[in-house]
Write a protein that holds these residues in place. Structure first.
Motif, PDB file in Angstrom:
ATOM      1  N   GLU A  58     -19.118 -38.099  58.162  1.00 38.92           N
ATOM      2  CA  GLU A  58     -18.850 -39.381  57.512  1.00 38.92           C
ATOM      3  C   GLU A  58     -18.016 -40.206  58.476  1.00 38.92           C
ATOM      4  OE1 GLU A  58     -16.702 -39.263  53.778  1.00 38.92           O
ATOM      5  OE2 GLU A  58     -16.737 -41.455  53.586  1.00 38.92           O
ATOM      6  N   ASN A 117     -19.597 -45.798  54.760  1.00 40.93           N
ATOM      7  CA  ASN A 117     -19.165 -46.392  53.495  1.00 40.93           C
ATOM      8  C   ASN A 117     -19.577 -47.853  53.441  1.00 40.93           C
ATOM      9  OD1 ASN A 117     -17.399 -44.238  52.127  1.00 40.93           O
ATOM     10  ND2 ASN A 117     -16.687 -44.246  54.255  1.00 40.93           N
ATOM     11  N   GLU A 149     -23.129 -44.731  51.659  1.00 39.27           N
ATOM     12  CA  GLU A 149     -22.322 -44.364  50.495  1.00 39.27           C
ATOM     13  C   GLU A 149     -21.886 -45.617  49.767  1.00 39.27           C
ATOM     14  OE1 GLU A 149     -19.098 -41.745  51.460  1.00 39.27           O
ATOM     15  OE2 GLU A 149     -20.421 -40.229  52.343  1.00 39.27           O
ATOM     16  N   ASP A 179     -20.678 -42.517  45.946  1.00 40.23           N
ATOM     17  CA  ASP A 179     -19.363 -42.006  46.347  1.00 40.23           C
ATOM     18  C   ASP A 179     -18.423 -41.984  45.143  1.00 40.23           C
ATOM     19  OD1 ASP A 179     -17.394 -41.104  48.038  1.00 40.23           O
ATOM     20  OD2 ASP A 179     -17.275 -42.918  49.244  1.00 40.23           O
ATOM     21  N   LYS A 200     -21.519 -37.725  45.618  1.00 42.77           N
ATOM     22  CA  LYS A 200     -20.299 -37.163  46.200  1.00 42.77           C
ATOM     23  C   LYS A 200     -19.255 -37.061  45.112  1.00 42.77           C
ATOM     24  CE  LYS A 200     -18.937 -37.690  50.571  1.00 42.77           C
ATOM     25  NZ  LYS A 200     -18.594 -38.341  51.864  1.00 42.77           N
TER      26      LYS A 200
HETATM   27 CA    CA Z   1     -17.020 -42.125  51.377  1.00 41.66          CA
END
Ligand code: CA
Ligand code: C2E
Ligand code: CA
Ligand code: CA
Length: 277
Positions: A58, A117, A149, A179, A200
């Protein structure tokens, strides 16, 4: 009495001034940082639960300011979001992370993924789909290796538009992940119709399990798997937690127990070491 009172007020006012001027300072500095390329990324490894194998990363945004020092994303991202600066910043994040993946993938013989993200404003922005298409073409990328995400709270707003946008993204073959799952009160009915690939699970559910052996974590993993989603646990900090996750159907995990976010040089070391094992 009075003197102390006045002193206290002055003190409070000065503190507020400081907080306010820090914010103004940061806002100005954000523009500058983007122009002068003062942002950089760290990468946190993600591991497959069954095999302990490193399966991806990530990308996490970092900012070091000359005077203010290291400013955490939790502080500057909300400001950048308010100023609409988040769109160019985050577009840079996707491109940079995708470039790194291109460099790192040949170092190992199994496929790696890269998660980034996506901020709500970026997700909704007019230019987003074009940006994703350009990055895909420019880098000759296999977009299924890129995971976008998005937060559960974004997903829960204006669902029609959001689903349409998700479908556009899926048509470009990027993967979508929700997320901080479990914190935004998703309607389960909608969840079923979302074109997402991954959930997630937020760290609060891991903390909850550690504190009280609550079944909620297992239930959420089970929910994700019943919807045929890849399920990731984030914030795994200790062995007991990992051992428990191994008893569930959870697919992969991230956390300080195995690896903290790290600079690209460390990633190269990690990947070349893996290969030699
Ligand atoms: Ca994240
Ligand atoms: P997030 O996406 O939920 O990222 C996970 C955060 O948890 C990261 O914090 C990561 O360093 C931290 N973390 C990972 N493993 C552990 C662990 O085992 N224990 C603990 N206590 N923490 C762990 P970070 O890097 O400070 O990022 C905070 C948030 O800032 C992210 O939360 C994300 O919402 C946002 N963010 C970071 N980079 C970007 C970006 O490029 N764009 C946008 N829009 N947001 C970003
Ligand atoms: Ca998260
Ligand atoms: Ca979070």
């Amino acid at each position: 009495g009075k003197r102390i009172g006045v002193g206290t007020i002055q003190f409070v006012t000065k503190d507020m001034d400081d907080a306010f001027s820090r914010q103004i300072h940061i806002e100005k500095a954000l523009y500058q940082a983007l122009e002068e390329k003062h942002f950089y990324l760290e990468y946190q490894p993600k591991y497959e639960l069954k095999t302990d194998r490193l399966i991806g990363f990530e990308a996490l945004l970092r900012w070091h300011h000359d005077e203010l020092g290291q400013i955490p994303p939790s502080e500057f991202i909300p400001l950048a979001e308010e100023m609409a600066l988040i769109v160019p910043i985050n577009n840079w994040v996707i491109l940079e992370a995708a470039k790194q993946l291109k460099v790192w993938q040949p170092l190992v013989d199994h496929s790696l993924s890269m998660a980034v993200n996506i901020s709500p404003n970026q997700f909704r922005s007019e230019s987003f789909i074009n940006t994703l298409r350009n990055i895909k073409q420019q880098l000759h990328l296999n977009p299924t290796d890129m995971i976008l995400e998005i937060t559960e709270s974004l997903v829960m707003q204006q669902t029609e538009e959001i689903i349409a946008r998700m479908n556009q993204i899926k048509r470009l073959d990027y993967r979508l992940s929700i997320d901080d799952f479990g914190t935004g009160f998703s309607s389960l009915q909608y969840l079923k119709s979302f074109p997402v690939d991954e959930l997630k699970i937020d760290k609060v559910f891991l903390d909850d399990w550690l504190a009280s052996k609550s079944h909620l974590l297992d239930v959420i993993v089970h929910l994700g798997k019943s919807l045929n989603l890849h399920v990731v646990a984030e914030g795994v900090e200790d062995e007991e937690m990992l051992d428990h996750l191994r008893t569930t159907d959870c697919d992969s995990f991230q956390g300080f127990l195995y690896a903290k976010p790290m600079p690209p040089e460390r990633v190269i070391e990690l990947l070349t070491h893996q290969k030699n094992e």
